[in-house]
Design an enzyme around this catalytic site. Structure first.
Site, PDB file in Angstrom:
ATOM      1  N   ASP A 165      23.752  73.307  44.924  1.00  0.00           N
ATOM      2  CA  ASP A 165      23.264  73.696  43.588  1.00  0.00           C
ATOM      3  C   ASP A 165      21.748  73.458  43.517  1.00  0.00           C
ATOM      4  O   ASP A 165      21.205  72.667  44.280  1.00  0.00           O
ATOM      5  CB  ASP A 165      23.973  72.849  42.513  1.00  0.00           C
ATOM      6  CG  ASP A 165      23.903  73.493  41.125  1.00  0.00           C
ATOM      7  OD1 ASP A 165      23.331  74.592  40.995  1.00  0.00           O
ATOM      8  OD2 ASP A 165      24.436  72.886  40.168  1.00  0.00           O
ATOM      9  N   GLU A 166      21.066  74.127  42.600  1.00  0.00           N
ATOM     10  CA  GLU A 166      19.613  73.946  42.387  1.00  0.00           C
ATOM     11  C   GLU A 166      18.842  74.109  43.711  1.00  0.00           C
ATOM     12  O   GLU A 166      17.931  73.321  44.011  1.00  0.00           O
ATOM     13  CB  GLU A 166      19.321  72.564  41.777  1.00  0.00           C
ATOM     14  CG  GLU A 166      20.074  72.254  40.499  1.00  0.00           C
ATOM     15  CD  GLU A 166      19.457  72.848  39.250  1.00  0.00           C
ATOM     16  OE1 GLU A 166      18.456  73.592  39.362  1.00  0.00           O
ATOM     17  OE2 GLU A 166      19.987  72.582  38.156  1.00  0.00           O
TER      18      GLU A 166
ATOM     19  N   ARG B 168      17.456  75.339  27.848  1.00  0.00           N
ATOM     20  CA  ARG B 168      18.428  74.253  27.663  1.00  0.00           C
ATOM     21  C   ARG B 168      19.158  74.432  26.343  1.00  0.00           C
ATOM     22  O   ARG B 168      20.195  73.833  26.100  1.00  0.00           O
ATOM     23  CB  ARG B 168      17.746  72.865  27.646  1.00  0.00           C
ATOM     24  CG  ARG B 168      17.031  72.422  28.911  1.00  0.00           C
ATOM     25  CD  ARG B 168      17.852  72.575  30.144  1.00  0.00           C
ATOM     26  NE  ARG B 168      17.562  73.855  30.789  1.00  0.00           N
ATOM     27  CZ  ARG B 168      18.370  74.443  31.681  1.00  0.00           C
ATOM     28  NH1 ARG B 168      19.507  73.886  32.011  1.00  0.00           N
ATOM     29  NH2 ARG B 168      18.056  75.593  32.224  1.00  0.00           N
TER      30      ARG B 168
ATOM     31  N   GLN C 165      13.224  78.549  38.018  1.00  0.00           N
ATOM     32  CA  GLN C 165      13.368  77.151  37.605  1.00  0.00           C
ATOM     33  C   GLN C 165      12.895  76.180  38.676  1.00  0.00           C
ATOM     34  O   GLN C 165      13.290  75.013  38.678  1.00  0.00           O
ATOM     35  CB  GLN C 165      14.819  76.850  37.241  1.00  0.00           C
ATOM     36  CG  GLN C 165      15.274  77.604  36.004  1.00  0.00           C
ATOM     37  CD  GLN C 165      16.671  77.176  35.583  1.00  0.00           C
ATOM     38  OE1 GLN C 165      16.875  76.079  35.078  1.00  0.00           O
ATOM     39  NE2 GLN C 165      17.642  78.051  35.798  1.00  0.00           N
TER      40      GLN C 165
ATOM     41  N   LYS D  74      25.790  79.575  37.255  1.00  0.00           N
ATOM     42  CA  LYS D  74      25.662  79.216  38.674  1.00  0.00           C
ATOM     43  C   LYS D  74      26.458  77.955  39.002  1.00  0.00           C
ATOM     44  O   LYS D  74      27.221  77.924  39.957  1.00  0.00           O
ATOM     45  CB  LYS D  74      24.188  78.981  39.043  1.00  0.00           C
ATOM     46  CG  LYS D  74      23.322  80.219  38.972  1.00  0.00           C
ATOM     47  CD  LYS D  74      21.897  79.934  39.425  1.00  0.00           C
ATOM     48  CE  LYS D  74      21.180  78.930  38.534  1.00  0.00           C
ATOM     49  NZ  LYS D  74      21.039  79.346  37.131  1.00  0.00           N
ATOM     50  N   THR D  75      26.254  76.934  38.195  1.00  0.00           N
ATOM     51  CA  THR D  75      26.963  75.681  38.455  1.00  0.00           C
ATOM     52  C   THR D  75      28.463  75.900  38.257  1.00  0.00           C
ATOM     53  O   THR D  75      29.289  75.394  39.012  1.00  0.00           O
ATOM     54  CB  THR D  75      26.432  74.574  37.524  1.00  0.00           C
ATOM     55  OG1 THR D  75      25.018  74.461  37.735  1.00  0.00           O
ATOM     56  CG2 THR D  75      27.067  73.234  37.835  1.00  0.00           C
TER      57      THR D  75
HETATM   58  P1  ATP Z   1      21.141  76.389  34.885  1.00  0.00           P
HETATM   59  O1  ATP Z   1      20.307  77.435  35.535  1.00  0.00           O
HETATM   60  O2  ATP Z   1      20.524  75.906  33.637  1.00  0.00           O
HETATM   61  O3  ATP Z   1      21.584  75.329  35.834  1.00  0.00           O
HETATM   62  P2  ATP Z   1      23.681  77.655  35.269  1.00  0.00           P
HETATM   63  O4  ATP Z   1      23.403  79.018  35.761  1.00  0.00           O
HETATM   64  O5  ATP Z   1      24.101  76.644  36.252  1.00  0.00           O
HETATM   65  O6  ATP Z   1      22.476  77.159  34.400  1.00  0.00           O
HETATM   66  P3  ATP Z   1      26.077  76.901  33.894  1.00  0.00           P
HETATM   67  O7  ATP Z   1      25.636  75.556  33.464  1.00  0.00           O
HETATM   68  O8  ATP Z   1      27.035  77.010  35.018  1.00  0.00           O
HETATM   69  O9  ATP Z   1      24.810  77.818  34.156  1.00  0.00           O
HETATM   70  O10 ATP Z   1      26.702  77.694  32.675  1.00  0.00           O
HETATM   71  C1  ATP Z   1      26.046  77.732  31.413  1.00  0.00           C
HETATM   72  C2  ATP Z   1      27.068  77.665  30.294  1.00  0.00           C
HETATM   73  O11 ATP Z   1      27.790  78.891  30.218  1.00  0.00           O
HETATM   74  C3  ATP Z   1      28.110  76.592  30.528  1.00  0.00           C
HETATM   75  O12 ATP Z   1      28.442  76.026  29.281  1.00  0.00           O
HETATM   76  C4  ATP Z   1      29.266  77.364  31.117  1.00  0.00           C
HETATM   77  O13 ATP Z   1      30.488  76.702  30.916  1.00  0.00           O
HETATM   78  C5  ATP Z   1      29.185  78.675  30.358  1.00  0.00           C
HETATM   79  N1  ATP Z   1      29.744  79.824  31.116  1.00  0.00           N
HETATM   80  C6  ATP Z   1      29.310  80.292  32.286  1.00  0.00           C
HETATM   81  N2  ATP Z   1      30.056  81.360  32.674  1.00  0.00           N
HETATM   82  C7  ATP Z   1      30.983  81.562  31.715  1.00  0.00           C
HETATM   83  C8  ATP Z   1      32.041  82.516  31.522  1.00  0.00           C
HETATM   84  N3  ATP Z   1      32.302  83.477  32.398  1.00  0.00           N
HETATM   85  N4  ATP Z   1      32.768  82.408  30.409  1.00  0.00           N
HETATM   86  C9  ATP Z   1      32.519  81.433  29.491  1.00  0.00           C
HETATM   87  N5  ATP Z   1      31.543  80.515  29.609  1.00  0.00           N
HETATM   88  C10 ATP Z   1      30.773  80.572  30.705  1.00  0.00           C
HETATM   89 MG    MG Z   2      23.235  74.809  36.830  1.00  0.00          MG
END
Ligand code: ATP
Ligand code: MG
Length: 735
Positions: free
Chosen positions: A220-221, A610, A251, A35-36
């Protein structure tokens, strides 16, 4: 222009979100699904593919740290750097608006920000001037009331009042508080958001300006936004602008602070054309970790529901460690951490997460003992916490009345009617007589230098300290700490405040008793009088040193410690979830209601997710809490993780466990008793029963060091586990 580099490293759904033409977009997805990452890439996409101006972009993140990271990540995706983009937290952005538009916002140009402590002090002053009964309506409660009204966008003038005492009193305070803030040109944190919202509503031309500017708003969030933050966004987005929000209902962990999980559903109502994109592939964690998280969260009823999977392999099982007690738990964690570091990993890729701030003390102790650098996020270190410093100040006064800093600290904490003017008077007598504050207090009282009211109040303080001192002279260290905590009114002082923060402070005070109880100083020999002031001094020195020990420098490679709440959005290769016990996590305050329990479970989901590579969970069979030893049951959350994902760790040197009631879960095996590991240069071995002159009988658990420094850990039947220097301890072996 070639923008493929922005989309290349994304999967189809992520690409769909990043390049989506829809005006309103909700990305609803589980932890670690990117997402981020999507949000960051979307900004790069807008700038490069859609040629958006950086000025037209507003991105809201959860912390200033994540805002900085986001800028860095965007810059690394882009050829040129850019200026003019607004990236920040809700508070940061709103504050920026108010600084620019102070006039339209009805503020003075140099308005001051009140932090929580300042705010409380102001409320107290107001309550006094309104003659509000502090016992019945503690200032802290009024403060909480004011803040929650502001989070809902309500001013005192908009609140219906039903003639009940509570609302009437709170409204009276709220109103006077608003007036005082206006007069003094001050705004608190909640006010920053509320004013920024009102700025839109009251100044159409200002709103129009920003609506024309911020064509692209990204959040975000989103699951943790509260009512006023959401209202602010909605107004800014208006009918023309693009709004993308990303979040995960699983979350949402700030319900207790007014966050509204319902905002996610509301988004689809308010922006009925919104497209929803779901991301289902997790890129963060091993399949094992992900399965554990999915299984756990499936126990929550109220969910929007989603399915997370990963291409990643199973990875290692989740290690589950059942410790004897909290000290054993901390040692275990730090040992594993050391192994990890010895294997060439970075400390900063490892984190210890816990539910309550009070848990950090035992962990900090163990880390300090190992000399392992660590950093605590979002919270003070144990001995630096306000409530602990207060209690320590009393203990210091027990030893030394002339400790001026301690007097300054607690002369009117808890409040005993010694006001600022009286304290100033005492200071000036001390200056004139060149004596300590304590002596000055005595002089003021004896020679009737103050009004009789002030004099009585000061006398009350002097008598209290003398009485504490007398009582403490008969007590051992931990009893001293307990006596101080219970007889100074510090607990009641925080109880009156009410709320989550106050509860944490009370827990910390109780934790201080535990710290005193576990204190043993290898420099102090056998016959040492545990009731003596010298022993208390040794304890206070240790506390001061621990507090003074600077945290690891920003640049130093350090282990990360934080509460589960502060861990949101972050990721680490190695994660420890400590204190997985009923009552601690889920927290006892939340166990009895479904909504509270589900929020705890989401918090656990945040914790598990995490971890990237390896997750440890630990719980203790017994934990000294609130000054007494409790037998603890493992957290229900452990049982909600399928057995095959868990590996119960046997101790490296398997040793006997104390014989009291073990609460085992499922069919997991427990460590065996083994008595064949010997403590070098002695006739002792692990698992052996011994007797100590003072602590009585116990079992040897562990040892470290050699020669004159060799220490053994003994789990005493009566007093729990202690580390003893062998050369002093004179342990006798029992058959
Ligand atoms: P949270 O809910 O904990 O905030 P999130 O959904 O925001 O998580 P991110 O932090 O954006 O998730 O991504 C999680 C990890 O996966 C990061 O290290 C990110 O770089 C990696 N990642 C996400 N998408 C890809 C992709 N398509 N290819 C490779 N790595 C990825
Ligand atoms: Mg995130």
């Amino acid at each position: 222009m070639d923008v493929s580099h922005i989309l290349d490293s994304l999967n189809d759904e992520q690409r769909n979100a990043v390049a989506n033409p829809s005006q309103h977009l909700l990305v609803l997805a589980g932890a670690g699904s990117g997402k981020t990452r999507v949000l960051v890439h979307r900004i790069a996409w807008l700038l490069e593919a859609e040629q958006a101006s950086p000025y037209s972009i507003l991105a809201v993140t959860f912390t200033n740290k994540s805002a900085r990271e986001m800028r860095g990540r965007i810059e690394s995706l882009m050829a040129n750097s850019f200026t003019g983009m607004w990236v920040g937290t809700f508070h940061g952005l709103a504050h920026r608006l108010l600084r620019t538009h102070w006039k339209e916002a009805g503020l003075v140009q140099d308005f001051q920000i009140l932090d929580g402590d300042d705010q409380l002090r102001l409320v107290k002053r107001i309550n006094r001037s309104l003659k509000i009964d502090e016992d019945k309506w503690p200032a802290k409660q009024c403060q909480w009331y004011i803040n929650s009204q502001k989070d809902e966008g309500l001013r005192s003038g908009n609140i219906d009042h039903f003639e009940d005492d509570y609302t009437k009193t709170m409204l009276q305070v709220y109103k006077a508080y608003e007036e005082a803030c206006d007069r003094g040109g001050m705004i608190d944190f909640g006010e920053i958001l509320l004013r920024a919202h009102e700025l839109w509503l009251k100044n159409p031309q200002v709103l129009e300006h920003y609506q024309r500017r911020f064509k692209h708003i990204l959040v975000d969030e989103f699951q943790d936004t509260n009512s006023i933050q959401y209202a602010w966004l909605r107004v800014l987005a208006g009918t023309q602008n693009q709004l993308m929000v990303v979040g995960d209902d699983d979350q949402s962990i700030y319900g207790w602070r007014g966050a509204k999980i319902e905002n996610i559903q509301q988004f689809n109502v308010d922006f009925s054309d919104a497209e929803t994109v779901r991301l289902e592939q997790n890129y963060r964690s091993t399949s094992t970790i992900l399965k554990a998280a999915n299984n756990l969260i499936s126990n929550n009823q109220s969910r929007l529901g989603k399915n997370l999977w990963t291409e990643d392999g199973d990875g290692e099982q989740i290690s589950l460690y059942e410790a004897f007690n909290e000290q054993d738990e901390a040692r275990f964690i730090v040992d594993r951490m050391q192994d990890w570091f010895n294997n060439g990993n970075r400390r900063s890729d490892a984190a210890i997460l816990y539910r309550s701030n009070a848990q950090s003390r035992e962990l900090e102790d163990a880390l300090l003992r190992m000399g392992m650098p660590y950093r605590i996020y979002g919270g003070h270190r144990f001995y630096e916490r306000l409530e602990i410093k207060n209690a320590l100040a009393y203990l210091r006064l027990v030893i030394n009345r002339d400790d001026d800093t301690a007097v300054e600290r607690v002369i009117n904490v808890p409040a005993r009617g010694i006001g600022g003017r009286t304290i100033e008077q005492v200071r000036s007598v001390a200056r004139a007589e060149n004596c300590s504050l304590w002596q000055a207090c005595a002089k003021c009282v004896n020679e009737s230098l103050m009004t009789s009211r002030a004099s009585n109040a000061v006398l009350g303080f002097l008598e209290l300290i003398d009485e504490l001192s007398l009582a403490c002279s008969e007590l051992e260290l931990a009893e001293k700490a307990e006596y101080i905590v219970n007889h100074t009114g510090l607990i009641q002082h925080h109880e009156k405040e009410g709320g989550e923060k106050a509860r944490a402070r009370i827990e910390n005070l109780e934790e201080l008793v535990t710290a005193a109880n576990n204190f043993d100083d290898p420099d102090i020999d056998e016959g040492f009088d545990l009731k003596s002031n010298a022993f208390l001094s040794a304890f206070l020195d240790k506390a001061a040193l621990d507090a003074g020990e600077t945290q690891a420098h920003e640049s130093e490679d350090a282990v990360q410690l934080m509460t589960l709440h502060s861990a949101k959005g972050l990721e680490f290769h190695l994660v420890f979830l400590a204190g997985m016990e009923e009552g601690l996590f889920p927290h006892k305050m939340s166990i009895d209601n479904i909504a509270g329990l589900e929020e705890e479970r989401r918090l656990c989901y945040v914790g598990i997710t995490r971890a990237r590579t390896k997750l440890y969970m630990s719980h203790a069979e017994s934990r000294r809490m609130h000054g007494e030893v409790n037998l603890c049951r493992p957290s229900r959350f452990i049982n909600e993780i399928p057995n095959e994902l868990l590996d119960e760790i046997r101790m490296k040197s398997s040793v006997s466990r104390p014989s009291f009631g073990k609460t085992r879960i499922g069919s997991r095996v427990s460590s065996e008793i083994s008595g064949d590991i010997e403590v070098p240069e002695t006739d002792l071995s692990l698992g052996q029963r011994v007797v100590h002159g003072k602590f009585g009988e116990g079992v040897i658990l562990n040892y470290e060091g050699q020669g004159p420094n060799a220490r053994v850990q003994v789990n005493f039947d009566a007093v729990g586990s202690k580390w003893l220097v062998l050369s002093y301890a004179k342990l006798e072996v029992l058959a």
